[in-house]
Write a protein that holds these residues in place. Structure first.
Motif, PDB file in Angstrom:
ATOM      1  N   GLN A  15       0.831  -1.197   0.000  1.00 13.61           N
ATOM      2  CA  GLN A  15       0.000   0.000   0.000  1.00 13.61           C
ATOM      3  C   GLN A  15       0.871   1.253   0.000  1.00 13.61           C
ATOM      4  N   PRO A  16       0.350   2.353  -0.501  1.00 13.49           N
ATOM      5  CA  PRO A  16       1.095   3.615  -0.442  1.00 13.49           C
ATOM      6  C   PRO A  16       1.518   3.925   0.993  1.00 13.49           C
ATOM      7  N   GLY A  17       2.758   4.377   1.127  1.00 15.36           N
ATOM      8  CA  GLY A  17       3.308   4.635   2.448  1.00 15.36           C
ATOM      9  C   GLY A  17       4.031   3.451   3.059  1.00 15.36           C
ATOM     10  N   GLY A  18       3.889   2.292   2.444  1.00 16.92           N
ATOM     11  CA  GLY A  18       4.517   1.091   2.972  1.00 16.92           C
ATOM     12  C   GLY A  18       5.978   0.953   2.576  1.00 16.92           C
ATOM     13  N   SER A  19       6.556  -0.176   2.973  1.00 15.68           N
ATOM     14  CA  SER A  19       7.979  -0.431   2.725  1.00 15.68           C
ATOM     15  C   SER A  19       8.187  -1.806   2.116  1.00 15.68           C
ATOM     16  N   LEU A  20       9.248  -1.909   1.350  1.00 13.20           N
ATOM     17  CA  LEU A  20       9.717  -3.189   0.820  1.00 13.20           C
ATOM     18  C   LEU A  20      11.234  -3.173   0.839  1.00 13.20           C
ATOM     19  N   ARG A  21      11.802  -4.366   0.926  1.00 16.57           N
ATOM     20  CA  ARG A  21      13.255  -4.493   0.860  1.00 16.57           C
ATOM     21  C   ARG A  21      13.596  -5.463  -0.254  1.00 16.57           C
ATOM     22  N   LEU A  22      14.249  -4.949  -1.276  1.00 18.43           N
ATOM     23  CA  LEU A  22      14.671  -5.789  -2.399  1.00 18.43           C
ATOM     24  C   LEU A  22      16.071  -6.322  -2.136  1.00 18.43           C
ATOM     25  N   SER A  23      16.287  -7.551  -2.567  1.00 17.43           N
ATOM     26  CA  SER A  23      17.579  -8.187  -2.394  1.00 17.43           C
ATOM     27  C   SER A  23      18.049  -8.743  -3.730  1.00 17.43           C
ATOM     28  N   CYS A  24      19.326  -8.621  -3.998  1.00 14.42           N
ATOM     29  CA  CYS A  24      19.919  -9.139  -5.229  1.00 14.42           C
ATOM     30  C   CYS A  24      21.091 -10.034  -4.848  1.00 14.42           C
ATOM     31  N   ALA A  25      20.916 -11.316  -5.066  1.00 18.59           N
ATOM     32  CA  ALA A  25      21.978 -12.267  -4.773  1.00 18.59           C
ATOM     33  C   ALA A  25      22.894 -12.402  -5.987  1.00 18.59           C
ATOM     34  N   VAL A  26      24.179 -12.175  -5.785  1.00 15.41           N
ATOM     35  CA  VAL A  26      25.165 -12.230  -6.860  1.00 15.41           C
ATOM     36  C   VAL A  26      25.978 -13.510  -6.715  1.00 15.41           C
ATOM     37  N   SER A  27      26.263 -14.152  -7.844  1.00 16.94           N
ATOM     38  CA  SER A  27      26.892 -15.481  -7.809  1.00 16.94           C
ATOM     39  C   SER A  27      28.405 -15.433  -7.587  1.00 16.94           C
ATOM     40  N   ARG A  28      28.964 -14.260  -7.356  1.00 20.61           N
ATOM     41  CA  ARG A  28      30.382 -14.142  -7.053  1.00 20.61           C
ATOM     42  C   ARG A  28      30.573 -12.996  -6.066  1.00 20.61           C
ATOM     43  N   SER A  29      31.772 -12.835  -5.578  1.00 24.74           N
ATOM     44  CA  SER A  29      32.054 -11.768  -4.636  1.00 24.74           C
ATOM     45  C   SER A  29      31.774 -10.408  -5.253  1.00 24.74           C
ATOM     46  N   ILE A  30      31.155  -9.525  -4.468  1.00 23.53           N
ATOM     47  CA  ILE A  30      30.890  -8.169  -4.940  1.00 23.53           C
ATOM     48  C   ILE A  30      31.962  -7.194  -4.479  1.00 23.53           C
ATOM     49  N   PHE A  31      33.003  -7.717  -3.827  1.00 25.81           N
ATOM     50  CA  PHE A  31      34.030  -6.845  -3.248  1.00 25.81           C
ATOM     51  C   PHE A  31      34.715  -6.008  -4.326  1.00 25.81           C
ATOM     52  N   SER A  32      34.958  -6.584  -5.503  1.00 22.80           N
ATOM     53  CA  SER A  32      35.690  -5.877  -6.548  1.00 22.80           C
ATOM     54  C   SER A  32      34.793  -5.351  -7.662  1.00 22.80           C
ATOM     55  N   VAL A  33      33.493  -5.354  -7.419  1.00 16.18           N
ATOM     56  CA  VAL A  33      32.573  -4.848  -8.434  1.00 16.18           C
ATOM     57  C   VAL A  33      32.780  -3.347  -8.607  1.00 16.18           C
ATOM     58  N   ASN A  34      32.794  -2.893  -9.848  1.00 15.37           N
ATOM     59  CA  ASN A  34      33.030  -1.477 -10.126  1.00 15.37           C
ATOM     60  C   ASN A  34      31.823  -0.610  -9.770  1.00 15.37           C
ATOM     61  N   VAL A  35      30.654  -1.080 -10.177  1.00 10.22           N
ATOM     62  CA  VAL A  35      29.411  -0.355  -9.902  1.00 10.22           C
ATOM     63  C   VAL A  35      28.320  -1.379  -9.644  1.00 10.22           C
ATOM     64  N   MET A  36      27.486  -1.127  -8.653  1.00 10.64           N
ATOM     65  CA  MET A  36      26.306  -1.961  -8.446  1.00 10.64           C
ATOM     66  C   MET A  36      25.132  -1.031  -8.216  1.00 10.64           C
ATOM     67  N   GLY A  37      24.000  -1.447  -8.788  1.00 12.28           N
ATOM     68  CA  GLY A  37      22.872  -0.541  -8.696  1.00 12.28           C
ATOM     69  C   GLY A  37      21.539  -1.203  -8.931  1.00 12.28           C
ATOM     70  N   TRP A  38      20.513  -0.417  -8.752  1.00 10.46           N
ATOM     71  CA  TRP A  38      19.131  -0.831  -9.003  1.00 10.46           C
ATOM     72  C   TRP A  38      18.528   0.110 -10.040  1.00 10.46           C
ATOM     73  N   TYR A  39      17.831  -0.486 -10.995  1.00 12.87           N
ATOM     74  CA  TYR A  39      17.095   0.239 -12.012  1.00 12.87           C
ATOM     75  C   TYR A  39      15.641  -0.176 -11.923  1.00 12.87           C
ATOM     76  N   ARG A  40      14.783   0.593 -12.564  1.00 17.25           N
ATOM     77  CA  ARG A  40      13.379   0.205 -12.639  1.00 17.25           C
ATOM     78  C   ARG A  40      12.807   0.607 -13.994  1.00 17.25           C
ATOM     79  N   GLN A  41      11.767  -0.129 -14.379  1.00 14.79           N
ATOM     80  CA  GLN A  41      11.088   0.163 -15.635  1.00 14.79           C
ATOM     81  C   GLN A  41       9.587   0.020 -15.436  1.00 14.79           C
ATOM     82  N   ALA A  42       8.909   1.131 -15.590  1.00 16.88           N
ATOM     83  CA  ALA A  42       7.450   1.135 -15.495  1.00 16.88           C
ATOM     84  C   ALA A  42       6.860   0.888 -16.881  1.00 16.88           C
ATOM     85  N   PRO A  43       5.618   0.411 -16.954  1.00 17.11           N
ATOM     86  CA  PRO A  43       4.990   0.145 -18.262  1.00 17.11           C
ATOM     87  C   PRO A  43       5.011   1.379 -19.155  1.00 17.11           C
ATOM     88  N   GLY A  44       5.480   1.197 -20.378  1.00 10.61           N
ATOM     89  CA  GLY A  44       5.501   2.303 -21.331  1.00 10.61           C
ATOM     90  C   GLY A  44       6.601   3.311 -21.140  1.00 10.61           C
TER      91      GLY A  44
END
Length: 115
Positions: free
Chosen positions: A13-42
């Motif tokens: 519902q509006p005003g609520g919270s969610l926590r997204l998680s992204c499991a990576v199959s290797r160590s993220i220690f040396s990752v150059n950039v990590m991020g979240w994107y989104r795409q809405a319809p249209g």
């Protein structure tokens, strides 16, 4: 091949919270950039939040003060805490990492904000 698997999406519902998680199959220690994107319809895919190399964090103006991105090196996980959600946050959310010039994407997780 690096694999990313997102989880944590759903209906909230509006005003609520969610926590997204992204499991990576290797160590993220040396990752150059990590991020979240989104795409809405249209609409085009847009950057929501990112962590660059040494720890610089960027947020889209629309989510500043509401979303928090973090990385858990011990669990090879990229997290996105989303608070005070709005209907306009409804979209498929994708995890992305840039590692040695190669960009990797997850399959996406649906977030729907509706009463």
């Amino acid at each position: 091949q690096v694999q990313l698997v997102e989880s944590g999406g759903g209906l909230v519902q509006p005003g609520g919270s969610l926590r997204l998680s992204c499991a990576v199959s290797r160590s993220i220690f040396s990752v150059n950039v990590m991020g979240w994107y989104r795409q809405a319809p249209g609409k085009q895919r847009e950057l929501v939040a990112s962590i660059i190399g040494g720890g610089r964090i960027n947020y889209a103006d629309s989510v500043k003060g509401r979303f928090t991105i973090s990385g858990d090196n011990a669990k090879n996980t990229v997290l996105l805490q989303m608070n005070s959600l709005k209907p306009e946050d409804t979209a498929v959310y994708y995890c992305n990492i840039l590692l040695w010039g190669t960009s990797y994407w997850g399959q996406g997780t649906q977030v729907t904000v509706s009463s």
